[in-house]
Design a protein around this motif. Structure first.
Motif, PDB file in Angstrom:
ATOM      1  N   VAL A 184      23.784  21.015  -3.981  1.00 42.84           N
ATOM      2  CA  VAL A 184      23.351  21.450  -2.644  1.00 42.84           C
ATOM      3  C   VAL A 184      24.262  22.584  -2.190  1.00 42.84           C
ATOM      4  CG1 VAL A 184      22.755  20.779  -0.300  1.00 42.84           C
ATOM      5  CG2 VAL A 184      22.630  19.087  -2.146  1.00 42.84           C
ATOM      6  N   LEU A 185      23.649  23.727  -1.884  1.00 39.51           N
ATOM      7  CA  LEU A 185      24.406  24.947  -1.607  1.00 39.51           C
ATOM      8  C   LEU A 185      24.860  25.061  -0.155  1.00 39.51           C
ATOM      9  CD1 LEU A 185      22.065  27.312  -3.610  1.00 39.51           C
ATOM     10  CD2 LEU A 185      24.367  26.568  -4.264  1.00 39.51           C
ATOM     11  N   ASN A 186      23.926  24.946   0.753  1.00 41.65           N
ATOM     12  CA  ASN A 186      24.239  25.179   2.159  1.00 41.65           C
ATOM     13  C   ASN A 186      23.083  24.712   3.031  1.00 41.65           C
ATOM     14  OD1 ASN A 186      22.303  27.310   1.743  1.00 41.65           O
ATOM     15  ND2 ASN A 186      23.979  28.562   0.968  1.00 41.65           N
ATOM     16  N   VAL A 187      23.382  24.511   4.291  1.00 39.61           N
ATOM     17  CA  VAL A 187      22.329  24.201   5.257  1.00 39.61           C
ATOM     18  C   VAL A 187      22.374  25.311   6.273  1.00 39.61           C
ATOM     19  CG1 VAL A 187      21.548  22.624   7.054  1.00 39.61           C
ATOM     20  CG2 VAL A 187      22.452  21.709   4.913  1.00 39.61           C
ATOM     21  N   GLY A 188      21.399  26.170   6.237  1.00 36.50           N
ATOM     22  CA  GLY A 188      21.406  27.327   7.119  1.00 36.50           C
ATOM     23  C   GLY A 188      20.249  27.297   8.072  1.00 36.50           C
ATOM     24  N   GLY A 196      12.474  22.400  12.835  1.00 37.73           N
ATOM     25  CA  GLY A 196      12.806  21.994  14.187  1.00 37.73           C
ATOM     26  C   GLY A 196      14.287  21.753  14.402  1.00 37.73           C
ATOM     27  N   GLY A 197      15.152  22.188  13.511  1.00 38.83           N
ATOM     28  CA  GLY A 197      16.590  22.055  13.761  1.00 38.83           C
ATOM     29  C   GLY A 197      17.380  21.921  12.482  1.00 38.83           C
ATOM     30  N   ARG A 198      18.679  22.246  12.580  1.00 42.09           N
ATOM     31  CA  ARG A 198      19.536  22.183  11.385  1.00 42.09           C
ATOM     32  C   ARG A 198      19.712  20.768  10.876  1.00 42.09           C
ATOM     33  NH1 ARG A 198      23.532  27.073  11.225  1.00 42.09           N
ATOM     34  NH2 ARG A 198      24.574  25.955   9.576  1.00 42.09           N
ATOM     35  N   GLU A 199      19.727  19.803  11.811  1.00 38.36           N
ATOM     36  CA  GLU A 199      19.898  18.413  11.372  1.00 38.36           C
ATOM     37  C   GLU A 199      18.731  18.001  10.472  1.00 38.36           C
ATOM     38  OE1 GLU A 199      22.640  16.918  11.948  1.00 38.36           O
ATOM     39  OE2 GLU A 199      23.349  18.531  13.256  1.00 38.36           O
ATOM     40  N   ALA A 200      17.528  18.435  10.881  1.00 42.94           N
ATOM     41  CA  ALA A 200      16.353  18.098  10.076  1.00 42.94           C
ATOM     42  C   ALA A 200      16.417  18.789   8.715  1.00 42.94           C
ATOM     43  CB  ALA A 200      15.073  18.496  10.815  1.00 42.94           C
ATOM     44  N   ILE A 201      16.959  19.999   8.695  1.00 41.37           N
ATOM     45  CA  ILE A 201      17.097  20.712   7.411  1.00 41.37           C
ATOM     46  C   ILE A 201      18.078  19.943   6.523  1.00 41.37           C
ATOM     47  CG2 ILE A 201      17.841  22.847   6.290  1.00 41.37           C
ATOM     48  CD1 ILE A 201      16.901  24.379   8.751  1.00 41.37           C
ATOM     49  N   ALA A 202      19.187  19.507   7.119  1.00 35.56           N
ATOM     50  CA  ALA A 202      20.181  18.737   6.353  1.00 35.56           C
ATOM     51  C   ALA A 202      19.564  17.439   5.843  1.00 35.56           C
ATOM     52  CB  ALA A 202      21.398  18.438   7.229  1.00 35.56           C
ATOM     53  N   GLN A 203      18.758  16.817   6.690  1.00 39.20           N
ATOM     54  CA  GLN A 203      18.085  15.587   6.286  1.00 39.20           C
ATOM     55  C   GLN A 203      17.231  15.843   5.044  1.00 39.20           C
ATOM     56  OE1 GLN A 203      18.709  12.690   7.547  1.00 39.20           O
ATOM     57  NE2 GLN A 203      17.321  11.727   6.084  1.00 39.20           N
ATOM     58  N   ALA A 204      16.453  16.931   5.087  1.00 42.53           N
ATOM     59  CA  ALA A 204      15.534  17.242   3.982  1.00 42.53           C
ATOM     60  C   ALA A 204      16.282  17.622   2.707  1.00 42.53           C
ATOM     61  CB  ALA A 204      14.597  18.371   4.407  1.00 42.53           C
ATOM     62  N   ASP A 223      32.742  23.648   1.693  1.00 39.64           N
ATOM     63  CA  ASP A 223      32.947  24.533   2.843  1.00 39.64           C
ATOM     64  C   ASP A 223      31.844  24.434   3.901  1.00 39.64           C
ATOM     65  OD1 ASP A 223      35.132  25.461   1.416  1.00 39.64           O
ATOM     66  OD2 ASP A 223      33.998  27.116   0.513  1.00 39.64           O
ATOM     67  N   ASP A 224      30.800  23.684   3.610  1.00 42.05           N
ATOM     68  CA  ASP A 224      29.687  23.563   4.559  1.00 42.05           C
ATOM     69  C   ASP A 224      29.647  22.124   5.087  1.00 42.05           C
ATOM     70  OD1 ASP A 224      27.116  23.042   5.690  1.00 42.05           O
ATOM     71  OD2 ASP A 224      26.317  24.813   4.660  1.00 42.05           O
ATOM     72  N   PRO A 225      30.006  21.945   6.359  1.00 37.20           N
ATOM     73  CA  PRO A 225      30.123  20.577   6.891  1.00 37.20           C
ATOM     74  C   PRO A 225      28.845  19.749   6.738  1.00 37.20           C
ATOM     75  CG  PRO A 225      30.950  22.183   8.479  1.00 37.20           C
ATOM     76  CD  PRO A 225      30.339  22.969   7.359  1.00 37.20           C
ATOM     77  N   LEU A 226      27.685  20.377   6.921  1.00 38.70           N
ATOM     78  CA  LEU A 226      26.442  19.609   6.815  1.00 38.70           C
ATOM     79  C   LEU A 226      26.167  19.197   5.368  1.00 38.70           C
ATOM     80  CD1 LEU A 226      24.120  21.439   9.383  1.00 38.70           C
ATOM     81  CD2 LEU A 226      25.085  19.151   9.568  1.00 38.70           C
ATOM     82  N   VAL A 227      26.643  19.997   4.417  1.00 40.89           N
ATOM     83  CA  VAL A 227      26.505  19.618   3.000  1.00 40.89           C
ATOM     84  C   VAL A 227      27.542  18.551   2.665  1.00 40.89           C
ATOM     85  CG1 VAL A 227      26.655  20.417   0.609  1.00 40.89           C
ATOM     86  CG2 VAL A 227      25.556  21.861   2.326  1.00 40.89           C
ATOM     87  N   ALA A 228      28.758  18.744   3.167  1.00 42.39           N
ATOM     88  CA  ALA A 228      29.828  17.782   2.877  1.00 42.39           C
ATOM     89  C   ALA A 228      29.433  16.378   3.335  1.00 42.39           C
ATOM     90  CB  ALA A 228      31.123  18.226   3.556  1.00 42.39           C
ATOM     91  N   ALA A 229      28.730  16.318   4.473  1.00 43.47           N
ATOM     92  CA  ALA A 229      28.325  15.012   5.008  1.00 43.47           C
ATOM     93  C   ALA A 229      27.357  14.281   4.084  1.00 43.47           C
ATOM     94  CB  ALA A 229      27.693  15.198   6.394  1.00 43.47           C
ATOM     95  N   ALA A 338      14.625  37.027   4.144  1.00 38.86           N
ATOM     96  CA  ALA A 338      15.773  37.076   5.044  1.00 38.86           C
ATOM     97  C   ALA A 338      15.746  35.929   6.029  1.00 38.86           C
ATOM     98  CB  ALA A 338      15.782  38.398   5.816  1.00 38.86           C
ATOM     99  N   ASN A 339      16.925  35.476   6.371  1.00 41.14           N
ATOM    100  CA  ASN A 339      17.112  34.533   7.475  1.00 41.14           C
ATOM    101  C   ASN A 339      18.445  34.921   8.108  1.00 41.14           C
ATOM    102  OD1 ASN A 339      19.371  33.005   6.259  1.00 41.14           O
ATOM    103  ND2 ASN A 339      17.820  32.383   4.773  1.00 41.14           N
ATOM    104  N   PRO A 340      18.814  34.316   9.240  1.00 43.11           N
ATOM    105  CA  PRO A 340      20.043  34.791   9.909  1.00 43.11           C
ATOM    106  C   PRO A 340      21.280  34.766   9.000  1.00 43.11           C
ATOM    107  CG  PRO A 340      18.777  33.404  11.391  1.00 43.11           C
ATOM    108  CD  PRO A 340      18.092  33.318  10.054  1.00 43.11           C
ATOM    109  N   ASP A 341      21.395  33.773   8.146  1.00 43.50           N
ATOM    110  CA  ASP A 341      22.586  33.683   7.288  1.00 43.50           C
ATOM    111  C   ASP A 341      22.599  34.763   6.215  1.00 43.50           C
ATOM    112  OD1 ASP A 341      23.346  31.231   8.572  1.00 43.50           O
ATOM    113  OD2 ASP A 341      21.691  30.332   7.469  1.00 43.50           O
ATOM    114  N   SER A 342      21.437  34.951   5.555  1.00 47.06           N
ATOM    115  CA  SER A 342      21.436  35.936   4.480  1.00 47.06           C
ATOM    116  C   SER A 342      21.520  37.343   5.075  1.00 47.06           C
ATOM    117  CB  SER A 342      20.217  35.771   3.565  1.00 47.06           C
ATOM    118  OG  SER A 342      19.026  36.096   4.208  1.00 47.06           O
ATOM    119  N   MET A 343      21.066  37.509   6.336  1.00 44.80           N
ATOM    120  CA  MET A 343      21.208  38.795   7.018  1.00 44.80           C
ATOM    121  C   MET A 343      22.702  39.096   7.194  1.00 44.80           C
ATOM    122  SD  MET A 343      19.150  41.102   8.062  1.00 44.80           S
ATOM    123  CE  MET A 343      17.561  41.090   8.778  1.00 44.80           C
ATOM    124  N   ARG A 344      23.452  38.096   7.604  1.00 43.66           N
ATOM    125  CA  ARG A 344      24.895  38.275   7.794  1.00 43.66           C
ATOM    126  C   ARG A 344      25.563  38.618   6.459  1.00 43.66           C
ATOM    127  NH1 ARG A 344      25.785  33.421   9.874  1.00 43.66           N
ATOM    128  NH2 ARG A 344      24.336  33.839  11.558  1.00 43.66           N
TER     129      ARG A 344
END
Ligand SMILES: Nc1ncnc2c1ncn2[C@@H]1O[C@H](COP(=O)(O)OP(=O)(O)OP(=O)(O)O)[C@@H](O)[C@H]1O
Ligand SMILES: [Mg+2]
Length: 478
Positions: A184-188, A196-204, A223-229, A338-344
């Motif tokens: 699992v790479l990241n939750v962005g 509907g939200g980052r928590e739901a993305i992390a869930q999926a 380095d990604d808290p939602l992945v670490a969890a 593109a999404n906000p993270d890959s834009m950054r």
């Protein structure tokens, strides 16, 4: 694919043979969904899409050599008739995968970097055994089973990209091809609106590690808290990768060259080796570490991992492709999506690559971000407005929030190539122009570009901004 007689395919899919199909006729693959891709030995799966109905191409597929058609209604060809071809395809892939006990499935998921990591990892596993991996981003309910069906008795590794557009999707893909290793790479923020939200993305995304057996391995980004969890959600052993000193597989002493390519020391519990990536952008370090951690778990020596990572070129199109024109203009084509993270990440790469050169960027409004869409697009505008650009081009509808963000960061609306943008001075303000389409964007840029300039092209898939990059590079020269 492992050879399967039609009678067995009918049994697996709870289907019925029609059209004088010979139950003993053997399908050897590939399984295809486009009749033009059918060859002798194929099984043609008829899907009814929005524009075309595969059933209309059944005879064509069989003429090209397909043994039979997997269909929802009788066609003018030998067929296995099922209630739902999508479910039947999944059932077939599940059955084939279950028979391939000598093959290890490695699943890769995350919001950004799946394809890059999958390509790197498939390169690594190919060093130790026959590997199958999807082409590009074949990662959904159709591409995933089609990829799995390419495997046969000789396949040692299946490196699969799993994507989700909702809770339950990854669980379903993992049911078809049960993974032994899950990365699992990241939750962005990709597809934020759909979820509907980052928590739901992390869930999926976490469904991948939930699917792992106790003797499997979850490869997680420290380095990604939602992945670490997600470590809490798996029965498998966890291997951490990242920049953190606590990560078992980590990058030390990361430096970035003047083209935006990273070098670092790859450290694993069994040793260290130097890596110099040919992939552009510092975020490639995370993807390389994820692939390295999975390969480490498969027993590859760290020197081999480092060597392969250092040799890997970008495999999939329009992701951080850097090309130089004869006049010295450099184009960074990251138009795949593109999404906000890959834009950054892309603006970070532009910053590293451009240095003191003049910078331009072409962007388009990000999609599928739901309620936060305006705020996140305004964020893109602020990012671009504060990136030291000479000119910013915003393509297509819905440019409002990006424009507002760019203005808030000090950019001024105007025409590229006219006045200020053509003669920028140190500290000159970024000129931002809104244009209707890719052609207009390329024209606006050509009017402003001078030798030595750097242009970043980055937008969501629907915007098709690769056409801007191609126009700037002249035809399809890449
Ligand atoms: N670790 C990362 N962090 C942030 N951005 C990244 C990362 N890796 C890749 N990207 C950027 O994300 C975009 C897509 O990369 P890639 O195709 O590897 O991702 P993906 O997860 O397969 O995407 P998709 O969901 O569209 O299949 C590119 O613009 C790339 O530069
Ligand atoms: Mg992908």
């Amino acid at each position: 694919m492992i050879p399967l007689p039609l009678a067995r395919i009918a049994e697996i899919t709870s289907g019925a043979l029609t059209g004088m199909a010979d139950p003993r006729a053997v399908v050897r693959g590939p399984v295809v969904i486009d009749s033009r891709a059918a060859v002798p030995g194929s099984l043609f799966v008829a899907f009814k899409g929005d524009r075309a109905d595969g059933h209309d191409f059944a005879a064509q597929a069989v003429e090209a050599g397909a043994v039979a058609v997997l269909a929802e209604r009788p066609v003018e060809a030998p067929a296995v008739i099922v209630g739902d071809t999508m479910a039947a395809l999944a059932a077939l892939a599940t059955a084939v995968c279950a028979e391939l006990t000598g093959s290890t499935v490695i699943g890769v998921t995350g919001s950004a970097g799946k394809t890059t990591t999958k390509d790197l990892l498939a390169r690594l596993t190919a060093r130790i055994g026959p590997t199958i991996a999807p082409v590009g981003s074949f990662n959904n309910e159709i591409g995933h089973p089609l990829t799995v069906l390419k495997a046969d008795e000789t396949t040692r590794y299946q490196v699969l990209e799993l994507s989700a557009r909702g809770v339950g999707h990854i669980a379903e893909l993992a049911r078809i091809a049960p993974p032994k290793i899950g990365v699992v790479l990241n939750v962005g923020t990709a597809h934020l609106g759909v979820f509907g939200g980052r928590e739901a993305i992390a869930q999926a995304k976490g469904e991948l590690v939930e699917a792992l057996p106790a003797d499997g391995v979850a490869v997680l980004n420290a380095d990604d808290p939602l992945v670490a969890a997600m470590a809490e959600r798996t029965a498998a052993r966890v291997t951490w990768y990242g920049r953190a000193a606590s990560a078992a597989v980590r990058a030390e002493g990361v430096t970035v060259d003047d083209r935006g390519r990273a070098s670092f020391t790859l450290r694993t519990p069994s040793g260290a080796a130097p890596v110099s990536l040919r992939l552009y952008g510092e975020h490639a370090v995370e993807n390389a570490l994820a692939a390295a951690a999975a390969a480490y778990e498969l027993g590859l020596p760290v020197a081999t991992i480092a060597e392969e990572l250092s040799e890997a070129e970008p495999r999939s199109r329009w992701r951080m492709e850097v090309s130089d024109r004869a006049d010295g203009v450099t184009v960074i084509n990251d138009a795949y999506n593109a999404n906000p993270d890959s834009m950054r990440a892309a603006f970070g790469a532009l910053d590293a690559l451009a240095g003191a050169r003049r910078r331009f960027a072409v962007v388009a409004s990000l999609q599928e971000l739901g309620e936060e869409s305006d705020a996140l697009n305004e964020g893109v505008g602020r990012l671009a407005g504060g990136a030291g650009l000479t000119g910013l081009v915003v393509v297509g509808d819905g440019a409002g929030p990006i424009l507002a963000g760019a203005r808030a960061a000090g950019a001024v609306p105007g025409v590229l190539g006219g006045g200020e943008a053509s003669a920028p001075r140190d500290g000159a303000r970024t000129v931002v122009a809104c244009v209707p389409d890719a052609g207009a964007a390329a024209a606006a840029l050509e009017a402003a570009l001078a030798p030595g300039d750097v242009v970043l092209v980055k937008g969501p898939r629907v915007a098709g901004l690769e056409r801007v990059a191609e126009a700037l590079l002249g035809g399809d020269r890449r």
